[in-house]
Design an enzyme around this catalytic site. Structure first.
Site, PDB file in Angstrom:
ATOM      1  N   ASP A 154     -10.776  -8.864   7.568  1.00  0.00           N
ATOM      2  CA  ASP A 154     -12.193  -8.727   7.200  1.00  0.00           C
ATOM      3  C   ASP A 154     -12.863 -10.089   7.116  1.00  0.00           C
ATOM      4  OD1 ASP A 154     -12.138  -5.989   7.086  1.00  0.00           O
ATOM      5  OD2 ASP A 154     -13.262  -5.912   5.192  1.00  0.00           O
ATOM      6  N   ASP A 198      -5.239  -7.017   5.719  1.00  0.00           N
ATOM      7  CA  ASP A 198      -6.455  -6.292   5.368  1.00  0.00           C
ATOM      8  C   ASP A 198      -7.538  -7.300   4.977  1.00  0.00           C
ATOM      9  OD1 ASP A 198      -8.157  -4.254   4.709  1.00  0.00           O
ATOM     10  OD2 ASP A 198      -7.049  -3.567   2.945  1.00  0.00           O
ATOM     11  N   LYS A 226       3.611 -15.315   1.722  1.00  0.00           N
ATOM     12  CA  LYS A 226       3.550 -16.009   0.427  1.00  0.00           C
ATOM     13  C   LYS A 226       4.998 -16.279   0.018  1.00  0.00           C
ATOM     14  CE  LYS A 226       1.045 -17.500  -3.049  1.00  0.00           C
ATOM     15  NZ  LYS A 226       0.273 -18.739  -2.958  1.00  0.00           N
ATOM     16  N   ASP A 243      -2.939 -17.960   0.898  1.00  0.00           N
ATOM     17  CA  ASP A 243      -4.104 -18.602   0.261  1.00  0.00           C
ATOM     18  C   ASP A 243      -4.648 -19.707   1.147  1.00  0.00           C
ATOM     19  OD1 ASP A 243      -1.592 -19.650  -0.276  1.00  0.00           O
ATOM     20  OD2 ASP A 243      -2.102 -20.428  -2.253  1.00  0.00           O
ATOM     21  N   TYR A 268       0.820  -1.216   0.000  1.00  0.00           N
ATOM     22  CA  TYR A 268       0.000   0.000   0.000  1.00  0.00           C
ATOM     23  C   TYR A 268       0.858   1.272   0.000  1.00  0.00           C
ATOM     24  CZ  TYR A 268      -4.047  -2.961   1.123  1.00  0.00           C
ATOM     25  OH  TYR A 268      -5.024  -3.910   1.104  1.00  0.00           O
TER      26      TYR A 268
END
Ligand code: NAD
Length: 357
Positions: free
Chosen positions: A249, A245, A189, A221, A143
Site C-alpha cells: 500500500d 500488506d 524482521k 522498518d 493473518y
C-alpha cells in the site's frame, strides 16, 4: 486455428462492472491481431452474489473459476453489506476464493508514468524511473496463524511460516526477478523474530538456485523508510503477508493514483487478476471511474496466465501512449489533462490504440 482461452469474469460491486467492461473491450481488440481468442463466462461474487444467492461466493463461482484459464476480477464491497455477519460479507467471498484457488502469491508492480509525476505526494526526482515489483506471501503468516484469541483481557495472534511456504514464495520472487533487473530484496524482521530468521535462511538457500539474481535483505522498518526515501533502489521486493500488506500500500502511493495499479494473485492452477483499489461506491454509476488499473490487470493476465507477452506489451504501450497524449479520467484531471474522458471513453481510446499497435 487460433488458441482459445477461457476467462472467468467477476465484475462484483460498485465500479466493478464499469471497469471490467472496459478491460474486456481492450482484450477483445488485442485478440484481433494475435494468435488467440478469448471467451468469457460471468460469475457472481461479493455483495451482488449475496443479494442474488444468499452467499458472497456461490459454489458455481468456485467451480467456474477452476475450469478457466484465468480470472479477471473488478472489485467487491459497499456500505449496504457492511453490517452483515462476517460469513456473508463481500470480502469473505474474496478471501474464500483466494483460498479455494490456492493463491499464495500476490504480485504488485508499481511504476511511475512520467506524465503523472506530479500526481504523487513524493518529489518528481525521487519518483522518476521507479519500477518495482512487490511479491507478497498471501495465505500464511500472522493473518492465518494459530493459536489466535481475544478474551477481552488478553489477545494474541501467531506469525507462523513453514519452510515450504517460504520456499515457494521465494521461487516466485526469483522467477520474477529473472524476467526483470535480477535483484531481489527480501524484507523481514530477522533481528527480532524467529519466524523471520527462518524466512531469511530459507530465502538464502533458494537464492542458490538463481545465481544470476542478486539477493539483499532489509528489515521491514528500514524498507518502509527506503520506499519513500529512494524507491528506485528496488527491483523485486519479497516479503511475508503482513509486511507485504503494509509495504504494497505504501508503494502504491508512489504512482500517485490508486486507479492505475494492477495486481495478480497466483500460485494455484488458475490466477486472479484485479486492480488494487476497491469498489469505490462513492463514484459508482457516474461513469468517471478510472479503468486503467483493470486494463493493466488484464495485461498482467495475458503475461502471467496465458504467456501472451506480445499482447500484454501492446496493452501496456497503449496505456503509456494514452497518458502521454493527455487523456485522463477525472481522478487524474489535474495532472496534465488535455482531455478529460469518461470510463467508457478511456476504454475506447485504449482499445483504438491497441488496434493500431
Ligand atoms: P476504494 O479503493 O474503493 O476507494 C478509495 C478512494 O479511491 C475513493 O475515493 C474512490 O472513489 C477512489 N477510487 C478507487 N478506485 C478508483 C478508480 N478506479 N477510479 C477513480 N477513483 C477511484 O477503497 P474504500 O473506499 O476504502 O472501499 C470501498 C469498498 O471497497 C469497501 O466496501 C471495501 O471493503 C471494498 N474494497 C474491496 C477491495 C477488492 O475488491 N479487492 C479492495 C479494497 C476495498
Amino acid at each position: 486455428m487460433k488458441k482459445n482461452y477461457k476467462i472467468a469474469v467477476i465484475r462484483g460491486d460498485g465500479i466493478g462492472p464499469e471497469i471490467v467492461d472496459e478491460a474486456i473491450k481492450v482484450l477483445d481488440c488485442v485478440c484481433v491481431n494475435e494468435d488467440f481468442t478469448l471467451s468469457y463466462e460471468d460469475y457472481l461474487m461479493g455483495g451482488v452474489a449475496y443479494d442474488m444467492t444468499g452467499s458472497p461466493l456461490p459454489d458455481a463461482t468456485i467451480e467456474g473459476c477452476m475450469k478457466s484459464d484465468a480470472v479477471l476480477f473488478g472489485a467487491i464491497g459497499g456500505e449496504k453489506w457492511d453490517n452483515l455477519p462476517r460469513e456473508f460479507r463481500p470480502e469473505t467471498g474474496l478471501l474464500k476464493l483466494r483460498k479455494a484457488l490456492g493463491l499464495f502469491a500476490n504480485l504488485r508492480p508499481t511504476s511511475v508514468f512520467d506524465e503523472l509525476l506530479d500526481a504523487s505526494t513524493l518529489k518528481p526526482e525521487v519518483l522518476q524511473g521507479v519500477d518495482l515489483f512487490v511479491v507478497r506471501e498471501l495465505t500464511g503468516g500472522i493473518y492465518f496463524g494459530e493459536p489466535r484469541a481475544n478474551d477481552g483481557q488478553k489477545a494474541y495472534n501467531t506469525m507462523v511460516y513453514s519452510k515450504f511456504e517460504i520456499e515457494r514464495i521465494a521461487r516466485v520472487a526469483f522467477e520474477s526477478a529473472m524476467k526483470r533487473r535480477k535483484h531481489v530484496c527480501s524484507v523481514d524482521k530477522a533481528n527480532v523474530l524467529e519466524v523471520s530468521q527462518l524466512w531469511r535462511d530459507t530465502v538464502i538457500e533458494i537464492a542458490k538456485e538463481y545465481p544470476e539474481v542478486t539477493l539483499t535483505h532489509m528489515y521491514v522498518d528500514n524498507a518502509a523508510m527506503q520506499l519513500v526515501r529512494n524507491p528506485k533502489q528496488f527491483d523485486v521486493i519479497l516479503t511475508g503477508n503482513i509486511f507485504g500488506d503494509i509495504l504494497s500500500d505504501e508503494a502504491s502511493m508512489i504512482s500517485g493514483s490508486i486507479g492505475l495499479l494492477p495486481s495478480a494473485s497466483i500460485g494455484g492452477t488458475v490466477g486472479l487478476y484485479e486492480p488494487i483499489h476497491g469498489s469505490a461506491p462513492d463514484i459508482a454509476g457516474q461513469g468517471i471511474a478510472n479503468p486503467l488499473a483493470t486494463i493493466l490487470s488484464a495485461s498482467m493476465m495475458l503475461r502471467f496466465a496465458l504467456d501472451e507477452t506480445k499482447a500484454a506489451d501492446r496493452i501496456e504501450n497503449a496505456v503509456k501512449k494514452v497518458l502521454s497524449d493527455g487523456y485522463r479520467t477525472k481522478d487524474l484531471a489535474r495532472y496534465g489533462a488535455k482531455e478529460v474522458c469518461s470510463t467508457t471513453q478511456m476504454g475506447s481510446i485504449i482499445a483504438d490504440y491497441v488496434a493500431k499497435a
